[in-house]
Design a protein around this motif. Structure first.
Motif, PDB file in Angstrom:
ATOM      1  N   TYR A  46       0.834  -1.214   0.000  1.00 52.95           N
ATOM      2  CA  TYR A  46       0.000   0.000   0.000  1.00 52.95           C
ATOM      3  C   TYR A  46       0.868   1.263   0.000  1.00 52.95           C
ATOM      4  O   TYR A  46       1.784   1.414   0.813  1.00 52.95           O
ATOM      5  N   GLY A  47       0.586   2.145  -0.921  1.00 50.43           N
ATOM      6  CA  GLY A  47       1.298   3.411  -1.003  1.00 50.43           C
ATOM      7  C   GLY A  47       2.626   3.360  -1.743  1.00 50.43           C
ATOM      8  O   GLY A  47       3.257   4.402  -1.951  1.00 50.43           O
ATOM      9  N   ARG A  48       3.060   2.186  -2.156  1.00 47.09           N
ATOM     10  CA  ARG A  48       4.329   2.070  -2.883  1.00 47.09           C
ATOM     11  C   ARG A  48       4.144   2.474  -4.348  1.00 47.09           C
ATOM     12  O   ARG A  48       3.070   2.331  -4.920  1.00 47.09           O
ATOM     13  N   ARG A  49       5.225   2.957  -4.946  1.00 46.47           N
ATOM     14  CA  ARG A  49       5.186   3.380  -6.344  1.00 46.47           C
ATOM     15  C   ARG A  49       5.871   2.321  -7.206  1.00 46.47           C
ATOM     16  O   ARG A  49       7.063   2.026  -7.011  1.00 46.47           O
ATOM     17  N   GLY A  76       0.615   2.500  -6.192  1.00 49.86           N
ATOM     18  CA  GLY A  76       0.466   3.395  -7.322  1.00 49.86           C
ATOM     19  C   GLY A  76       1.251   2.838  -8.488  1.00 49.86           C
ATOM     20  O   GLY A  76       2.478   2.786  -8.437  1.00 49.86           O
ATOM     21  N   VAL A  77       0.567   2.387  -9.530  1.00 44.20           N
ATOM     22  CA  VAL A  77       1.217   1.649 -10.617  1.00 44.20           C
ATOM     23  C   VAL A  77       1.137   2.454 -11.913  1.00 44.20           C
ATOM     24  O   VAL A  77       0.048   2.874 -12.325  1.00 44.20           O
ATOM     25  N   ARG A 113      12.509   7.366 -11.645  1.00 42.72           N
ATOM     26  CA  ARG A 113      13.338   7.936 -10.578  1.00 42.72           C
ATOM     27  C   ARG A 113      12.577   8.047  -9.263  1.00 42.72           C
ATOM     28  O   ARG A 113      13.188   8.102  -8.199  1.00 42.72           O
ATOM     29  N   ARG A 114      11.256   8.084  -9.314  1.00 43.81           N
ATOM     30  CA  ARG A 114      10.456   8.148  -8.077  1.00 43.81           C
ATOM     31  C   ARG A 114      10.001   6.779  -7.599  1.00 43.81           C
ATOM     32  O   ARG A 114       9.390   6.670  -6.532  1.00 43.81           O
ATOM     33  N   ALA A 115      10.266   5.741  -8.373  1.00 43.75           N
ATOM     34  CA  ALA A 115       9.688   4.422  -8.097  1.00 43.75           C
ATOM     35  C   ALA A 115      10.371   3.721  -6.924  1.00 43.75           C
ATOM     36  O   ALA A 115      11.564   3.903  -6.665  1.00 43.75           O
TER      37      ALA A 115
END
Length: 479
Positions: A46-49, A76-77, A113-115
């Protein structure tokens, strides 16, 4: 035993299975296992990119369906579509229903880069010839990012059948492969790109043939092959191995080869060569002769070559013996090719990449980049079993056909002077104890690698330490 099959074999097995299961069942099984592996790596979903790198075909479909599962759990996919017009339609629809988003390759750098996690579904197991420029650009972005990387079936850019890497490729922390291992996941240089490998069972087991392309022995397999003395055994029944090694310049090679041989299961070790005093000083149980191999007494196998210098006569005498022979180091350079090919008893050659390159007449880099092909070619050219040493050791049976054994028990600390001499003595002793050349090479490499790990324990190690640790490796396998 861990086995690996070629792409053609895997594809055929998939077709046979798909004909008996509901449409899409295999992809859903793969996606479920892939999503579970990603969740385990993330720890909290939950909440991971999560970023999906999606190419065309089923490999991209696996990534999309797995991404949909992660999105339904609160991740977030975002999917980067490299070929929007050829993206797997069902997987893309599932991702969008789950709340996932898509971007074009131009927007990939910002999201990668944000993942927290990047899922590599660019190219499937059928990919050949390296990555195309757009995919290679993505691989460069991923390499610079801080995200964990999971490869779908195998890292994009590596050859599934050969383990070769042509150009840039995705370097994964974890590869989730489906149905069976592929050779490229077990053989360097591709193995280095795979990271840890997790196998997801999708039901292919019953469809795969009995003979794989590659096989990796495990503890139980090695334990079943180890020679164990019985109540009626004596030193001669257990086998006697002859060691023809060392020279005035390299007496240590003889000592280390004898050290390996004494721990390899044979009942006695005969040493022939100019380093007899050094050998007896270290190992007084060794039977020493300076009269040459023909006068040394009866042996069940010979090891020839470590530190031999220019002693071509000894190499020729050993090759003329009608017992199994292991050829290593200088012996590989001095041996007459026709004499090797003409032998009727088993022959085991143990080159490293540089020696293999010299035997094949190619550059060392060519052998290191195509290890599986090189091992098979050497075995075919010399009609001998070939143990190609390296970060993953390969053992190809005489003639080059059949299953190639792969071993990865070693450690980089084994790249030390004399380590190969210990291995030659160990494998030669197993030959004398009655193992076939394929089994002696495979078991010897397994024990040697394990001993290297035990001896090093994360620190620099000498070859004599490796030899001393063989007994512990043997006991570990037996337990």
């Amino acid at each position: 035993m861990r086995t690996a099959y070629r792409v053609e074999t895997v594809r055929r097995a998939e077709r046979e299975l798909m004909a008996r299961v509901p449409e899409g069942a295999l992809m859903q099984r793969a996606a479920a296992g892939l999503a579970a592996a990603c969740a385990d790596l993330l720890g909290r979903v939950y909440g991971r990119r999560v970023v999906l790198l999606v190419g065309s075909g089923d490999n991209g479909g696996d990534a999309l369906y797995a991404g949909a599962r992660l999105a339904r759990r609160g991740a977030g996919v975002t999917a980067v579509l490299l070929a929007p017009e050829r993206t797997h339609a069902g997987g893309l629809a599932a991702l969008r229903r789950a709340g996932g988003h898509t971007v074009a390759p131009a927007g990939a750098e910002a999201v990668v880069r944000r993942a927290d996690l990047v899922l590599d579904g660019i190219v499937g197991i059928g990919g050949k010839g390296g990555l195309r420029p757009d995919a290679a650009s993505l691989a460069a972005i991923v390499a610079e990012a801080r995200a964990a990387v999971v490869a779908v079936d195998l890292p994009s850019g590596v050859d599934a059948d050969t383990g070769e890497v042509h150009g840039s490729a995705i370097r994964a922390d974890l590869t989730v492969t489906f149905g069976t291992h592929k050779p490229g996941l077990l053989v360097d240089p591709a193995r280095e790109y795979a990271g840890s490998v997790r196998l997801v069972d999708i039901g292919l087991g019953g469809e795969l043939p009995a003979e794989p392309e590659l096989a990796a022995l495990q503890h139980a397999d090695v334990a079943a092959l180890l020679p164990v003395p019985g109540g009626e055994s004596d030193k001669y029944r257990r086998g006697v191995v002859g060691i023809a090694a060392g020279s005035a310049r390299y007496p240590g090679a003889a000592v280390l080869a004898v050290a390996g041989a004494l721990r390899g299961g044979a009942g006695a070790v005969r040493y022939v060569g100019p380093a007899g005093d050094a050998v007896v000083a270290r190992f007084p149980e060794t039977l020493v002769s300076d009269q040459g191999p023909r006068q040394a007494g009866r042996v069940q196998a010979w090891v020839v070559g470590p530190g031999a210098g220019e002693d071509a006569q000894t190499v020729a005498e050993v090759l003329a013996a009608e017992v199994p022979v292991l050829i290593d180091a200088d012996g590989l350079r001095l041996a007459d090719a026709d004499a090797v090919r003409g032998r009727t008893a088993p022959t085991l050659m143990t080159p490293h990449a540089g020696e293999a390159a010299a035997l094949l007449g190619v550059a060392r880099e060519e052998v290191e980049g195509a290890r599986l092909r090189s091992a098979r070619e050497l075995a075919a050219r010399y009609r001998a079993t070939v143990l190609l040493k390296g970060s993953t050791t390969l053992v190809a049976d005489a003639g080059g056909a059949g299953v190639v054994r792969v071993n990865a028990t070693g450690t980089a600390w084994l790249a030390t002077a004399g380590s190969g001499d210990v291995l030659s003595g160990l494998a030669g002793s197993l030959l004398a104890a009655g193992l076939s050349a394929l089994d002696a090479g495979s078991v010897g490499a397994y024990l040697h690698g394990l001993a290297g790990r035990f001896a090093a324990d994360g620190a620099p190690v000498g070859a004599h330490d490796v030899a001393a640790a063989v007994a512990g490796a043997w006991r570990d396998v037996r337990r």
